[in-house]
Design a protein around this motif. Structure first.
Motif, mmCIF file in Angstrom:
data_model
loop_
_atom_site.group_PDB
_atom_site.id
_atom_site.type_symbol
_atom_site.label_atom_id
_atom_site.label_comp_id
_atom_site.label_asym_id
_atom_site.label_seq_id
_atom_site.Cartn_x
_atom_site.Cartn_y
_atom_site.Cartn_z
ATOM 1 N N SER A 118 -0.733 -7.280 -6.788
ATOM 2 C CA SER A 118 -1.019 -8.005 -5.575
ATOM 3 C C SER A 118 -2.532 -7.574 -5.041
ATOM 4 C CB SER A 118 -0.184 -7.721 -4.615
ATOM 5 O OG SER A 118 0.033 -6.372 -3.868
ATOM 6 N N PHE A 119 -2.969 -6.480 -5.783
ATOM 7 C CA PHE A 119 -4.549 -6.258 -5.520
ATOM 8 C C PHE A 119 -5.388 -6.676 -6.469
ATOM 9 C CE2 PHE A 119 -2.235 -3.283 -2.682
ATOM 10 C CZ PHE A 119 -3.185 -3.250 -1.354
ATOM 11 N N GLU A 120 -6.446 -7.128 -6.234
ATOM 12 C CA GLU A 120 -7.668 -7.505 -7.221
ATOM 13 C C GLU A 120 -8.027 -6.136 -7.791
ATOM 14 O OE1 GLU A 120 -8.969 -10.266 -7.708
ATOM 15 O OE2 GLU A 120 -7.518 -11.384 -6.399
ATOM 16 N N ALA A 121 -8.449 -6.097 -8.899
ATOM 17 C CA ALA A 121 -8.846 -5.064 -9.699
ATOM 18 C C ALA A 121 -9.941 -4.084 -8.987
ATOM 19 C CB ALA A 121 -9.510 -5.320 -11.098
ATOM 20 N N ARG A 122 -10.788 -4.679 -8.453
ATOM 21 C CA ARG A 122 -11.984 -4.068 -7.342
ATOM 22 C C ARG A 122 -10.947 -3.331 -6.377
ATOM 23 N NH1 ARG A 122 -14.125 -5.018 -2.624
ATOM 24 N NH2 ARG A 122 -16.049 -4.272 -2.209
ATOM 25 N N ASP A 123 -10.196 -3.734 -5.661
ATOM 26 C CA ASP A 123 -9.420 -3.326 -4.665
ATOM 27 C C ASP A 123 -8.683 -2.142 -5.058
ATOM 28 O OD1 ASP A 123 -10.881 -4.845 -2.660
ATOM 29 O OD2 ASP A 123 -9.159 -6.365 -3.040
ATOM 30 N N ARG A 124 -8.229 -2.356 -6.323
ATOM 31 C CA ARG A 124 -7.268 -0.874 -7.049
ATOM 32 C C ARG A 124 -8.143 -0.158 -7.317
ATOM 33 N NH1 ARG A 124 -4.663 -5.632 -10.012
ATOM 34 N NH2 ARG A 124 -5.618 -4.892 -11.784
ATOM 35 N N ARG A 125 -9.449 -0.228 -7.436
ATOM 36 C CA ARG A 125 -10.277 1.065 -8.022
ATOM 37 C C ARG A 125 -10.607 1.535 -6.434
ATOM 38 N NH1 ARG A 125 -12.267 -2.724 -11.477
ATOM 39 N NH2 ARG A 125 -14.005 -3.570 -9.887
ATOM 40 N N LEU A 126 -10.798 0.944 -5.503
ATOM 41 C CA LEU A 126 -11.095 1.446 -4.263
ATOM 42 C C LEU A 126 -9.920 2.381 -3.800
ATOM 43 C CD1 LEU A 126 -12.991 -1.443 -2.690
ATOM 44 C CD2 LEU A 126 -14.024 0.704 -3.234
ATOM 45 N N ARG A 155 0.819 -1.255 -0.036
ATOM 46 C CA ARG A 155 -0.100 0.134 0.196
ATOM 47 C C ARG A 155 0.815 1.237 0.026
ATOM 48 N NH1 ARG A 155 -5.322 -0.363 1.673
ATOM 49 N NH2 ARG A 155 -6.069 -2.510 2.218
ATOM 50 N N THR A 156 1.986 1.164 0.834
ATOM 51 C CA THR A 156 2.908 2.091 1.007
ATOM 52 C C THR A 156 3.535 2.478 -0.499
ATOM 53 O OG1 THR A 156 3.047 1.772 3.168
ATOM 54 C CG2 THR A 156 4.877 3.404 2.031
ATOM 55 N N ALA A 157 3.819 1.390 -1.200
ATOM 56 C CA ALA A 157 4.631 1.718 -2.616
ATOM 57 C C ALA A 157 3.424 2.109 -3.550
ATOM 58 C CB ALA A 157 4.785 0.204 -2.905
ATOM 59 N N ILE A 158 2.063 1.727 -3.596
ATOM 60 C CA ILE A 158 1.258 2.587 -4.496
ATOM 61 C C ILE A 158 0.919 3.901 -4.054
ATOM 62 C CG2 ILE A 158 -1.231 2.543 -4.863
ATOM 63 C CD1 ILE A 158 -1.149 -0.618 -5.007
ATOM 64 N N GLY A 159 1.030 4.252 -2.743
ATOM 65 C CA GLY A 159 1.050 5.629 -2.520
ATOM 66 C C GLY A 159 2.021 6.488 -2.894
ATOM 67 N N LEU A 160 3.199 5.924 -2.922
ATOM 68 C CA LEU A 160 4.437 6.754 -3.386
ATOM 69 C C LEU A 160 4.557 6.805 -5.192
ATOM 70 C CD1 LEU A 160 7.324 7.912 -2.984
ATOM 71 C CD2 LEU A 160 8.190 5.468 -3.228
ATOM 72 N N LEU A 161 4.065 5.531 -5.525
ATOM 73 C CA LEU A 161 3.653 5.746 -7.048
ATOM 74 C C LEU A 161 2.810 6.591 -7.562
ATOM 75 C CD1 LEU A 161 4.262 1.938 -7.598
ATOM 76 C CD2 LEU A 161 6.064 3.636 -8.122
ATOM 77 N N TYR A 162 1.850 6.640 -6.875
ATOM 78 C CA TYR A 162 0.464 7.533 -7.136
ATOM 79 C C TYR A 162 1.123 8.961 -6.969
ATOM 80 C CZ TYR A 162 -4.124 9.700 -6.995
ATOM 81 O OH TYR A 162 -5.304 10.218 -7.149
ATOM 82 N N GLU A 163 1.823 9.324 -6.103
ATOM 83 C CA GLU A 163 2.453 10.844 -5.852
ATOM 84 C C GLU A 163 3.141 11.091 -6.991
ATOM 85 O OE1 GLU A 163 3.506 14.343 -4.937
ATOM 86 O OE2 GLU A 163 1.913 13.289 -3.974
ATOM 87 N N MET A 164 3.967 10.081 -7.633
ATOM 88 C CA MET A 164 4.910 10.278 -8.748
ATOM 89 C C MET A 164 4.170 10.408 -10.371
ATOM 90 S SD MET A 164 8.314 8.285 -7.289
ATOM 91 C CE MET A 164 8.031 7.271 -8.702
ATOM 92 N N GLN A 165 2.979 9.327 -10.365
ATOM 93 C CA GLN A 165 2.612 9.140 -11.491
ATOM 94 C C GLN A 165 1.024 9.344 -11.848
ATOM 95 O OE1 GLN A 165 4.083 5.824 -13.425
ATOM 96 N NE2 GLN A 165 6.116 6.393 -13.288
ATOM 97 N N GLY A 166 0.445 9.497 -10.530
ATOM 98 C CA GLY A 166 -0.995 9.447 -10.539
ATOM 99 C C GLY A 166 -2.026 8.187 -10.786
ATOM 100 N N ASP A 167 -3.146 8.359 -11.310
ATOM 101 C CA ASP A 167 -4.017 7.497 -11.390
ATOM 102 C C ASP A 167 -3.528 6.140 -12.338
ATOM 103 O OD1 ASP A 167 -6.135 8.096 -9.637
ATOM 104 O OD2 ASP A 167 -7.155 9.006 -11.419
#
Length: 125
Positions: A81-89, A56-68
């Motif tokens: 590692s996350f299901e598509a539904r969880d990624r959308r949430l 989750r921390t990695a996704i937060g860092l990547l989101y800061e750098m590259q957005g959605d």
């Protein structure tokens, strides 16, 4: 008592009501301290859960750098590692800052890098 001015590098986190700070560069004087620099903050999706799940921390860092767009990068283990539904949430939570406090903590940065390198995704490092 008079003290000498100095500088302090603080890696450890400091929790405020809504954010977690850390990675601080402080200038210290006789009258107090001044925050002169810090690591670039990023969101922690799931708040405290991100500490238990470095992916989750990695996704937060990547989101800061590259957005959605990062949430479609299934070539990256933390995303895959996350299901598509969880990624959308998670994407909605990040976009609206729902249960996603800011952090500039060096520890969270290290967690994110470990998850990106495949060294940890679930559980404490």
């Amino acid at each position: 008592m008079r003290t000498r001015p100095g500088r302090l590098l603080g890696w450890d986190g400091l929790r405020t009501r809504s954010d977690s700070l850390g990675g601080e560069f402080l200038r210290i004087s006789d009258t107090g301290f001044e925050r002169v620099a810090h690591l670039r903050p990023f969101l922690l999706p799931g708040g405290d859960q991100a500490i238990k799940e470095p992916r989750r921390t990695a996704i937060g860092l990547l989101y800061e750098m590259q957005g959605d767009d990062i949430l479609t990068r299934e070539d990256l283990e933390p995303v895959r590692s996350f299901e598509a539904r969880d990624r959308r949430l998670i994407g909605r939570a990040l976009a609206h800052r729902i249960n996603a406090p800011l952090t500039s903590s060096a520890g969270r940065l290290f967690d994110a890098v470990a998850a990106l390198l495949g060294l940890a995704s679930h559980g404490p490092i």
